[in-house]
Design a protein around this motif. Structure first.
Motif, PDB file in Angstrom:
ATOM      1  N   VAL A   1       0.850  -1.196   0.000  1.00 34.00           N
ATOM      2  CA  VAL A   1       0.000   0.000   0.000  1.00 34.00           C
ATOM      3  C   VAL A   1       0.884   1.244   0.000  1.00 34.00           C
ATOM      4  O   VAL A   1       1.779   1.389   0.828  1.00 34.00           O
ATOM      5  CB  VAL A   1      -0.928   0.001   1.234  1.00 34.00           C
ATOM      6  N   GLN A   2       0.609   2.143  -0.933  1.00 36.51           N
ATOM      7  CA  GLN A   2       1.381   3.389  -1.019  1.00 36.51           C
ATOM      8  C   GLN A   2       0.912   4.369   0.051  1.00 36.51           C
ATOM      9  O   GLN A   2      -0.273   4.387   0.413  1.00 36.51           O
ATOM     10  CB  GLN A   2       1.224   4.014  -2.405  1.00 36.51           C
ATOM     11  N   ASP A   3       1.850   5.178   0.555  1.00 31.00           N
ATOM     12  CA  ASP A   3       1.548   6.140   1.625  1.00 31.00           C
ATOM     13  C   ASP A   3       0.836   5.425   2.779  1.00 31.00           C
ATOM     14  O   ASP A   3      -0.229   5.830   3.241  1.00 31.00           O
ATOM     15  CB  ASP A   3       0.701   7.287   1.085  1.00 31.00           C
ATOM     16  N   PHE A   4       1.466   4.359   3.243  1.00 25.57           N
ATOM     17  CA  PHE A   4       0.861   3.438   4.204  1.00 25.57           C
ATOM     18  C   PHE A   4       0.641   4.048   5.581  1.00 25.57           C
ATOM     19  O   PHE A   4      -0.208   3.564   6.341  1.00 25.57           O
ATOM     20  CB  PHE A   4       1.758   2.206   4.358  1.00 25.57           C
ATOM     21  N   GLU A   5       1.395   5.073   5.952  1.00 22.90           N
ATOM     22  CA  GLU A   5       1.373   5.545   7.337  1.00 22.90           C
ATOM     23  C   GLU A   5      -0.001   6.037   7.766  1.00 22.90           C
ATOM     24  O   GLU A   5      -0.478   5.698   8.852  1.00 22.90           O
ATOM     25  CB  GLU A   5       2.426   6.636   7.528  1.00 22.90           C
ATOM     26  N   GLN A   6      -0.641   6.833   6.937  1.00 21.25           N
ATOM     27  CA  GLN A   6      -1.967   7.340   7.308  1.00 21.25           C
ATOM     28  C   GLN A   6      -2.987   6.215   7.332  1.00 21.25           C
ATOM     29  O   GLN A   6      -3.872   6.176   8.199  1.00 21.25           O
ATOM     30  CB  GLN A   6      -2.410   8.443   6.335  1.00 21.25           C
ATOM     31  N   VAL A   7      -2.882   5.292   6.377  1.00 22.30           N
ATOM     32  CA  VAL A   7      -3.786   4.136   6.356  1.00 22.30           C
ATOM     33  C   VAL A   7      -3.605   3.313   7.628  1.00 22.30           C
ATOM     34  O   VAL A   7      -4.577   2.867   8.249  1.00 22.30           O
ATOM     35  CB  VAL A   7      -3.518   3.268   5.111  1.00 22.30           C
ATOM     36  N   LEU A   8      -2.362   3.116   8.030  1.00 18.97           N
ATOM     37  CA  LEU A   8      -2.068   2.341   9.232  1.00 18.97           C
ATOM     38  C   LEU A   8      -2.668   2.984  10.470  1.00 18.97           C
ATOM     39  O   LEU A   8      -3.302   2.314  11.295  1.00 18.97           O
ATOM     40  CB  LEU A   8      -0.548   2.216   9.386  1.00 18.97           C
ATOM     41  N   LEU A   9      -2.496   4.277  10.623  1.00 19.60           N
ATOM     42  CA  LEU A   9      -3.044   4.973  11.787  1.00 19.60           C
ATOM     43  C   LEU A   9      -4.567   4.914  11.797  1.00 19.60           C
ATOM     44  O   LEU A   9      -5.189   4.644  12.835  1.00 19.60           O
ATOM     45  CB  LEU A   9      -2.580   6.426  11.798  1.00 19.60           C
ATOM     46  N   THR A  10      -5.178   5.154  10.652  1.00 22.15           N
ATOM     47  CA  THR A  10      -6.640   5.186  10.572  1.00 22.15           C
ATOM     48  C   THR A  10      -7.239   3.822  10.861  1.00 22.15           C
ATOM     49  O   THR A  10      -8.199   3.697  11.640  1.00 22.15           O
ATOM     50  CB  THR A  10      -7.084   5.675   9.184  1.00 22.15           C
ATOM     51  N   GLN A  11      -6.680   2.775  10.255  1.00 21.46           N
ATOM     52  CA  GLN A  11      -7.239   1.441  10.442  1.00 21.46           C
ATOM     53  C   GLN A  11      -7.010   0.924  11.856  1.00 21.46           C
ATOM     54  O   GLN A  11      -7.893   0.276  12.438  1.00 21.46           O
ATOM     55  CB  GLN A  11      -6.647   0.479   9.413  1.00 21.46           C
ATOM     56  N   THR A  12      -5.850   1.215  12.421  1.00 20.50           N
ATOM     57  CA  THR A  12      -5.610   0.804  13.809  1.00 20.50           C
ATOM     58  C   THR A  12      -6.554   1.537  14.755  1.00 20.50           C
ATOM     59  O   THR A  12      -7.107   0.938  15.689  1.00 20.50           O
ATOM     60  CB  THR A  12      -4.148   1.091  14.215  1.00 20.50           C
ATOM     61  N   ALA A  13      -6.732   2.824  14.519  1.00 24.60           N
ATOM     62  CA  ALA A  13      -7.644   3.609  15.356  1.00 24.60           C
ATOM     63  C   ALA A  13      -9.062   3.061  15.277  1.00 24.60           C
ATOM     64  O   ALA A  13      -9.759   2.945  16.305  1.00 24.60           O
ATOM     65  CB  ALA A  13      -7.612   5.071  14.909  1.00 24.60           C
ATOM     66  N   ASP A  14      -9.504   2.696  14.087  1.00 20.06           N
ATOM     67  CA  ASP A  14     -10.849   2.144  13.919  1.00 20.06           C
ATOM     68  C   ASP A  14     -10.997   0.825  14.661  1.00 20.06           C
ATOM     69  O   ASP A  14     -12.030   0.570  15.297  1.00 20.06           O
ATOM     70  CB  ASP A  14     -11.155   1.949  12.431  1.00 20.06           C
ATOM     71  N   ARG A  15      -9.993  -0.023  14.569  1.00 17.44           N
ATOM     72  CA  ARG A  15     -10.078  -1.337  15.214  1.00 17.44           C
ATOM     73  C   ARG A  15     -10.054  -1.239  16.734  1.00 17.44           C
ATOM     74  O   ARG A  15     -10.665  -2.048  17.426  1.00 17.44           O
ATOM     75  CB  ARG A  15      -8.924  -2.228  14.754  1.00 17.44           C
ATOM     76  N   CYS A  16      -9.319  -0.251  17.241  1.00 16.27           N
ATOM     77  CA  CYS A  16      -9.119  -0.165  18.690  1.00 16.27           C
ATOM     78  C   CYS A  16     -10.005   0.881  19.358  1.00 16.27           C
ATOM     79  O   CYS A  16      -9.974   1.010  20.591  1.00 16.27           O
ATOM     80  CB  CYS A  16      -7.653   0.139  18.990  1.00 16.27           C
ATOM     81  N   GLY A  17     -10.748   1.634  18.565  1.00 18.21           N
ATOM     82  CA  GLY A  17     -11.619   2.663  19.132  1.00 18.21           C
ATOM     83  C   GLY A  17     -10.847   3.804  19.767  1.00 18.21           C
ATOM     84  O   GLY A  17     -11.248   4.323  20.819  1.00 18.21           O
ATOM     85  N   LEU A  18      -9.741   4.187  19.144  1.00 15.50           N
ATOM     86  CA  LEU A  18      -8.908   5.269  19.655  1.00 15.50           C
ATOM     87  C   LEU A  18      -8.740   6.346  18.590  1.00 15.50           C
ATOM     88  O   LEU A  18      -8.831   6.066  17.394  1.00 15.50           O
ATOM     89  CB  LEU A  18      -7.516   4.740  20.039  1.00 15.50           C
ATOM     90  N   PRO A  19      -8.456   7.585  18.992  1.00 15.55           N
ATOM     91  CA  PRO A  19      -8.127   8.616  18.004  1.00 15.55           C
ATOM     92  C   PRO A  19      -6.812   8.281  17.306  1.00 15.55           C
ATOM     93  O   PRO A  19      -5.891   7.748  17.938  1.00 15.55           O
ATOM     94  CB  PRO A  19      -8.001   9.899  18.834  1.00 15.55           C
ATOM     95  N   PRO A  20      -6.683   8.582  16.017  1.00 17.56           N
ATOM     96  CA  PRO A  20      -5.417   8.330  15.317  1.00 17.56           C
ATOM     97  C   PRO A  20      -4.216   8.977  15.999  1.00 17.56           C
ATOM     98  O   PRO A  20      -3.119   8.398  16.004  1.00 17.56           O
ATOM     99  CB  PRO A  20      -5.664   8.926  13.922  1.00 17.56           C
ATOM    100  N   ALA A  21      -4.406  10.158  16.596  1.00 15.18           N
ATOM    101  CA  ALA A  21      -3.298  10.824  17.274  1.00 15.18           C
ATOM    102  C   ALA A  21      -2.810  10.008  18.467  1.00 15.18           C
ATOM    103  O   ALA A  21      -1.609   9.975  18.763  1.00 15.18           O
ATOM    104  CB  ALA A  21      -3.719  12.216  17.729  1.00 15.18           C
TER     105      ALA A  21
END
Length: 221
Positions: A62-82
């Protein structure tokens, strides 16, 4: 291995410059103590989800993976991306630094010195930020390229190609030294670069080594 033809030596970081298993055991102890003190496994669960997703994004290239990684992890864990970004930086980048000196593999400072003495350039190619880890290991590289710099995780070859471009080195004058054939080795092969894989056992189809004190690095260099 004819080191006379090598102009650029590219090293992976995690598992290649230091014993990642030992470091992870140390970090697991810290994480367990953190969980006991806070009576919560939320940080451990978040880090586990983050690592699994990162591996999947690497497989999917996946290109530009960092934002995708933060967003998907946040969604799975119920946390803000920050919050995900802050916890990942704390537990995967800052806290491990104090353990790296004790986990660094023997022979690396001498190898780096011999490479430079013979006019070779040294690059580091890492899927994580690498500058602080390199300093903690007491090592220095001429070129540092991280996955976040190029937008792709290994095995995508862009990071290795970027390192070669910065060094002005061709694939036939470059060697990639790593510990994961499916990541470091695949990136090397896709770039037309020779790969050396650190492994305690032989791996069919790969040139392997167990330590940096083998004749591969001490006699022929």
């Amino acid at each position: 291995m004819d080191w006379n033809t090598v102009r650029l030596a590219v090293f992976d970081v995690d598992g290649t410059l230091y014993n990642q298993r030992r470091l992870r055991l140390n970090m697991a102890c810290e994480l367990l103590l953190h969980a006991l003190c806070n009576r919560s496994l939320s940080t451990a669960r978040m880090l586990s989800a983050y690592r699994r997703l990162r591996e999947q994004l690497a497989d999917d290239e996946v290109q530009d993976f960092e934002q995708v990684l933060l967003t998907q992890t946040a969604d799975r864990c119920g946390l803000p991306p920050a919050t995900v970004a802050a916890l990942a930086a704390e537990w995967l980048e800052r806290r491990p630094l104090r353990h790296i000196p004790a986990c660094r593999y023997d022979g690396l400072p001498e190898l780096f010195q011999r490479l430079r003495a013979r006019g070779k350039r040294i690059a580091v190619l890492s899927d994580y930020p690498a500058q602080a880890k390199l300093q903690a290991a007491g090592l220095a590289a001429d070129i540092i390229v991280c996955a976040g710099d190029v937008g792709f995780l290994k095995p995508h070859p862009r990071g290795l190609q970027q390192a070669m471009a910065l060094a002005g080195a061709t694939p036939d004058a470059t060697v990639m030294i790593g510990d994961r054939p499916e990541r470091d080795g695949a990136a090397a092969r896709r770039s037309g670069v020779r790969a050396l894989i650190k492994s305690r056992r032989p791996l069919p189809g790969w040139q392997t080594f167990a330590t940096y004190r083998e004749p591969l690095f001490t006699v022929r260099l």
